[in-house]
Design a protein around this motif. Structure first.
Motif, short mmCIF file in Angstrom:
data_model
loop_
_atom_site.label_atom_id
_atom_site.label_comp_id
_atom_site.label_asym_id
_atom_site.label_seq_id
_atom_site.Cartn_x
_atom_site.Cartn_y
_atom_site.Cartn_z
N MET A 1 0.82 -1.20 0.00
CA MET A 1 0.00 0.00 0.00
C MET A 1 0.87 1.26 0.00
SD MET A 1 -3.02 1.00 -0.12
CE MET A 1 -4.16 2.24 0.30
N ASP A 2 2.01 1.21 0.68
CA ASP A 2 2.89 2.37 0.72
C ASP A 2 3.41 2.71 -0.68
OD1 ASP A 2 2.58 2.55 3.44
OD2 ASP A 2 4.41 1.44 3.92
N TYR A 3 3.74 1.68 -1.45
CA TYR A 3 4.24 1.92 -2.80
C TYR A 3 3.17 2.56 -3.68
CZ TYR A 3 8.33 -0.87 -1.65
OH TYR A 3 9.47 -1.34 -1.08
N PHE A 4 1.94 2.17 -3.49
CA PHE A 4 0.84 2.74 -4.26
C PHE A 4 0.71 4.24 -3.98
CE2 PHE A 4 -3.66 3.95 -4.54
CZ PHE A 4 -3.85 3.74 -5.89
N ILE A 5 0.78 4.61 -2.71
CA ILE A 5 0.67 6.02 -2.32
C ILE A 5 1.83 6.81 -2.91
CG2 ILE A 5 0.73 7.61 -0.36
CD1 ILE A 5 -0.74 5.40 1.23
N VAL A 6 3.03 6.28 -2.83
CA VAL A 6 4.20 6.96 -3.39
C VAL A 6 4.06 7.10 -4.90
CG1 VAL A 6 6.69 6.75 -3.78
CG2 VAL A 6 5.74 6.29 -1.52
N ALA A 7 3.61 6.06 -5.57
CA ALA A 7 3.45 6.10 -7.03
C ALA A 7 2.40 7.13 -7.43
CB ALA A 7 3.09 4.72 -7.56
N VAL A 8 1.26 7.12 -6.77
CA VAL A 8 0.19 8.07 -7.11
C VAL A 8 0.65 9.51 -6.85
CG1 VAL A 8 -2.11 8.87 -6.43
CG2 VAL A 8 -1.69 6.45 -6.82
N THR A 9 1.30 9.72 -5.73
CA THR A 9 1.78 11.07 -5.40
C THR A 9 2.83 11.53 -6.40
OG1 THR A 9 1.38 10.59 -3.06
CG2 THR A 9 2.78 12.47 -3.57
N THR A 10 3.73 10.65 -6.78
CA THR A 10 4.76 10.99 -7.76
C THR A 10 4.15 11.31 -9.11
OG1 THR A 10 6.36 9.59 -6.62
CG2 THR A 10 6.85 10.18 -8.90
N LEU A 11 3.22 10.49 -9.57
CA LEU A 11 2.57 10.75 -10.85
C LEU A 11 1.77 12.04 -10.83
CD1 LEU A 11 1.44 7.16 -11.87
CD2 LEU A 11 3.29 8.53 -12.84
#
Length: 80
Positions: A1-11
């Motif tokens: 879940m942490d990776y998803f948040i980082v990916a969405v925030t980065t995009l």
């Protein structure tokens, strides 16, 4: 879940930076065209039309100032 948040925030951040970059380029091009009108409303409208024509013709940014300057000179020579 942490990776998803980082990916969405980065995009989202990358998209925002791309969007603001494009907006600033458009504002700069518009200001360039209007600066050549020297406060004349009729010439300002003409220069914005020339800017749209330059975009449609695919004039590159490095040649845009010269192209718009030539259009301004043509306007002044031939009048409205």
């Amino acid at each position: 879940m942490d990776y998803f948040i980082v990916a969405v925030t980065t995009l989202a951040g990358l998209y925002f930076h791309w969007w603001i970059y494009i907006r600033i380029r458009r504002w700069m091009d518009r200001d360039l065209a209007l600066s050549m009108a020297a406060g004349d409303p009729a010439m300002g409208a003409y220069m914005l039309e020339c800017l749209a024509a330059a975009k449609a013709q695919g004039i590159r940014r490095r040649h845009l100032e010269d192209w718009l300057h030539q259009a301004a000179c043509d306007y002044l020579k031939h009048g409205a």
